[in-house]
Design an enzyme around this catalytic site. Structure first.
Site, short mmCIF file in Angstrom:
data_model
loop_
_atom_site.label_atom_id
_atom_site.label_comp_id
_atom_site.label_asym_id
_atom_site.label_seq_id
_atom_site.Cartn_x
_atom_site.Cartn_y
_atom_site.Cartn_z
N GLY A 169 46.14 -19.98 9.02
CA GLY A 169 44.96 -20.82 9.15
C GLY A 169 45.23 -22.22 8.61
O GLY A 169 46.09 -22.42 7.75
N CYS A 170 44.50 -23.20 9.15
CA CYS A 170 44.78 -24.59 8.78
C CYS A 170 44.39 -24.87 7.33
O CYS A 170 45.16 -25.47 6.58
CB CYS A 170 44.10 -25.54 9.74
SG CYS A 170 42.32 -25.34 9.88
N ASN A 171 43.20 -24.44 6.92
CA ASN A 171 42.81 -24.67 5.53
C ASN A 171 43.71 -23.89 4.58
O ASN A 171 44.06 -24.37 3.49
CB ASN A 171 41.35 -24.23 5.31
CG ASN A 171 40.38 -25.08 6.09
OD1 ASN A 171 40.48 -26.30 6.10
ND2 ASN A 171 39.43 -24.44 6.77
#
Lengths: 363, 363, 363, 363
Positions: free
Chosen positions: C155-157
């Site tokens: 995931g990006c976060n």
């Protein structure tokens, strides 16, 4: 072979973009960066987005520092580059991203810039139409760039306006003396001059504001010169053209959206939308950075951010009898440093697209 | 006396701005809000910035719900307001923020909208010039609004273009058949239609993109109608005017910066910059929301955000022989709901500026 | 050899970025693009910024369409990719940009996602620390990716938080059960779901707003899993870690600025600023996309837009006895598609950096 | 009666906002504006958004110029206002928007500012909780402001953090020594200092970047002082509190979104979400500018732009055992000049809300 490059004006937006592009270019090696108030600092303090060159120490912008490179890129205020260039070796390839060597006519220089007039260099816009053959083939500026040692990089707004409207000029579709060019322009196009309060971020968000209005913008004579060439004429014919030019600063970092319109000739009024669109497609056939969008699709600057591409479109406003041409470009890349690297590639016989991209960073 | 108000289309941007203004207006009391898909929800879910009215429950947009108010504001898609208005009591003051009652000529309606044509209502632009007396005094739309019970709110782009250029039309300074109007427009001007992918934030940041180009935008016939009036003529004379109109969406929430140019007449070419500026000052003398900026100062939309003001300027582009007029307005306030409240104030004999501000939220 | 690639979810932001990167990658050739509501349309309608692939026709996202490619990239909502992947040939390399194969523990999946639990795939974050050797060398996830045929893109976060804080976890500098991670996130991170009104541009300009707060965000269990690995432990130890995670949408298209803090251990409080900084430098030595900025320089997202780089920094807040770690990444590139291509390069034995850039598009 | 006002620092953002508000306030009349490098220019050159006062000529910031007004507002760098204030008549009401009279403890001043320490003035935050009565009623700073002649305007970040978290401190719901406050802040909060390159618009668009990190920000001691008061204690107890404070500049002109978290006490962990929310509602009951949003609704800065409102929310992050409090304010209005006018209203016995709005300019 890898060519050594010196960049003067390395901490400005234009010089920074040249460095950003060249840092990833397989045929060039930026070995010297020069500045003014930044001398002695590391480049990484100014261009943290280019980590490979972060440790280069910024030197003074003198002929001695710039000497002994294969290529020198000048990203300096007008006047400064002309002076400096006079001291550079003739075998060095020099690209001036500033205005000093763009204009062919001294009168235009005197009217819009003033001060010393410097000689005209090979104009660095490969896709510029410079005439049409008897059989209807377009001539282009590209050929003049092969082997050129002194290259004048075009202005960013000039590039957008020229690419948008030149097919109409070349084909005689419009009255070239009644052109209106209104441009939405990002803030990097206005530079870093800290004296200009309106460059502060807090005053830019949520604001659209014109500048350089009323026929005073220095990009105007260069546009007219290009239009004359696109019609297969010389710079002496610029007086047959007129453009009312108004840039509008809008809240974005990069990008120019040019809306260029002019009264359609009777001949042009007879053309269907498809025929008109076909003229644009033909004018840019084989020009890999020129994207004439499908009929009815309008350009958006986001699609060309970070690229050397131009997105183009043409529409007939039939009730108003005006042709409206659109161009979206990245002012720093296609409008300045990308176009310059393309010219440099051509000059040196490297593949024209080497180190450049036609893909924008969207969304 | 405090007038009761019902707002239909309360969750759209135009209706929301009407509510935002009226919530702080001492003479009005918003007692009913109506919507469509939002029926049954509280207004606070849609307008969290207006806490005073957060607990109003959104009702259905029917004549029954809207009946029994002193004032009804319709902020609905074209066609919808015309239908609904037919069922409202004649003693109710109705302001239509949509397009249904703006055009005087059925032909224009058919060409740009189609469907049922609704009668023309009193046009809600108080500062519109509607002619000039023998002694050179301007006549204005303001007088027609006193006591009016059916008011057609002008379009936002129309307002910007009209306010910018009407002094030139009234004074015969330009060729009204060769007007070019290019506008930088914020996203609230494009509404909330979720089908339009390009309204997504991620695709709007850093992007400028035109829309509604090529003589197709529905605001064009309304502009022409205003120009005819500004020249002291009637809507039947619209064919003597033409405007090539191109809006450009730019990355901001509110605001319109209109750049409106036209060929100067020979008479106009004789005027000095000061004389030209003086004509604008005179055209807007005593109009408290109209700010003709000092000579040489250009408008910026940030300065009028959240206000009913228009910032205006005029410049002569002498090399191109075009007059360039600028207007900066807030599309939702001066361009829509603020102007409507001003008209409402006039209709009811309230001070014209009551509940409105000429101060923008800057920076 | 050039590998053929099919991309499912081609019209979303994640799929679009994968296509944007692969279109310029010398070793891959995107031959199939699949979608859902866009089936039958040309890719150019959705990705005008990638002109090379504009004429690809979007197909349906079925196993049959995706079969017979060397590589399949799934950019689909969670649940959808897990189902589809089950039907793909085992010799095909599949990269899932969604969440279905990230979590090792079924309990975490059930708590945050629910529905079918799919098997854990090789986690696609090459720089993830997975332990420390007796001699103090870091082990990394990179090795596990060589030859992997099923890759779960992070995931990006998660990527931003993990890269920021993992050196502190690996070295035991902080209390891992009291981490606070607050992130400024661009709108492309929120996707294109038109039902979410707050993705409209007009409502995003000038607004900062949190979302997914209170321990509910689905990226939390993945962060905890990574922290356990960085400490050389297994996913079963996630309960020893806790992160209070709050993303804030801010008005930009791309980018994550993560501020990750935790109470310093007594040992860490003894370290000088230089020693602390040295630990970060060492943790990322030789990781070409990881830029630990010079001591005192703070990251800005603009510097990494369009790149696969992470800009990192660490600061001791001595009065509050907290260590604060920062990471700036491009959520679509390093946070999603760039990192996935890096993993793909590793899987296939291509140079890890091929087709990727560490240079951001600034300004 | 209308009070005469002089504003020193009229061309800065804080002074400009004070003028913007007072220009429409029925009880005040700005008769003098003072500056430094702008002396002799008209105010309209700097504040074109406030047309009513455009012709005021900016004077020098001397005691003589500021004398003989009912009210003086000082919007000056720290140190400057303290010096100037010493020369003003004791009957004049002086509001300092700077830091010189905020801190009660000399040690805190010396640690974060240095230079001369100026006496503490009545703190201008009406809603600050200053204790709780035996019967559980909140005491507030409001009472101290009635009749005050020397008022210290709070810092903008301080205001956001204090309003967000003070109910938790007053009720003992959190460990006040382990607070983390991360704020997304608009660029007007960073002022106009042209030496700071990163305030340029081109570098702000698309970028989020922290500043003033690591326990060094000058707003920290003021926050701790407020927390002590909210607990009913004195400034001497500040050492029992600690806040790790990190502001992040994000691309917007105005606004602060504060995310303030702290470990929940065991007592707090027993509370339901509704009970927790009820504590916030009760803490701000009757405070007309304080909007505790409905349970589950999160604040967005757009909703308070241009207003004196604070939008507040609280959430329990139960897995991480932290309470997370949110506040959205306009840094220039509620955070600076609006709050100051509210304090001035209270000082003079004018209705507290006079000249102020709780309605934000959205979208």
């Amino acid at each position: 072979m890898v060519y050594s490059v010196a960049v003067a004006g390395a901490t400005g937006y234009a010089g920074g973009e040249a460095i950003r592009i060249l840092a990833a270019h397989p045929e060039f090696n930026v070995t010297t960066v020069a500045g003014h108030s930044s001398v002695g600092h590391k480049l990484g303090e100014y261009l943290p987005h280019v980590p490979q060159l972060a440790d280069l120490v910024i030197q003074d912008s003198t002929p001695e520092v710039l000497a002994h490179h294969d290529v020198v890129i000048l990203a300096l205020p007008h006047g400064a580059s002309g002076q400096l260039a006079a001291h550079l070796d003739e075998h060095t390839i020099v690209v001036d991203l500033g205005a000093d060597h763009r204009l062919e006519q001294r009168e235009a220089w005197d009217a819009f810039y003033g001060g010393d007039f410097y000689e005209h260099w090979t104009y660095g816009m490969p896709e510029l139409i410079t005439g049409t053959t008897a059989s209807g083939q377009y001539l282009r500026q590209r050929e003049a760039l092969v082997g050129a040692h002194r290259i004048a990089g075009p202005g960013c707004n000039v590039t957008a306006v020229t690419l948008a409207i030149q097919p109409a000029i070349a084909q005689g579709l419009v009255d070239g003396s009644a052109i209106v060019a209104d441009l939405a322009v990002g803030y990097s196009g206005a530079g870093k001059n800290l004296k200009r309060m309106n460059l502060l971020a807090a005053e830019a968000f949520g604001s659209a504001t014109p500048y350089g209005v009323g026929g005073t913008h220095r990009h105007i004579p260069e546009i007219l010169q290009n239009l004359a060439h696109a019609a297969g004429r010389t710079a002496q014919d610029v007086n047959d053209y007129a453009v009312s030019f108004t840039p509008i600063l809008v809240p974005m970092a990069r990008g120019i959206l040019a809306v260029v319109s002019a009264p359609m000739t009777e001949q042009a009024m007879q053309l269907s939308d498809e025929e008109l669109h076909g003229i644009w497609q033909q004018a840019y056939a084989g020009q890999q950075f020129m994207q004439v969008l499908p009929l009815g699709v309008l350009p958006a600057t986001q699609n060309i951010v970070g690229s050397n591409a131009a997105h183009l479109q043409v529409v007939a406003d039939r009730p108003a009898q005006r042709l409206i041409a659109f161009a979206a470009i990245d002012n720093l890349n296609r409008g300045t440093a990308g176009q310059a690297v393309q010219a440099l590639n051509l000059s040196l016989g490297i593949d024209e697209a080497c180190g450049l991209t036609q893909i924008g960073v969207a969304p």
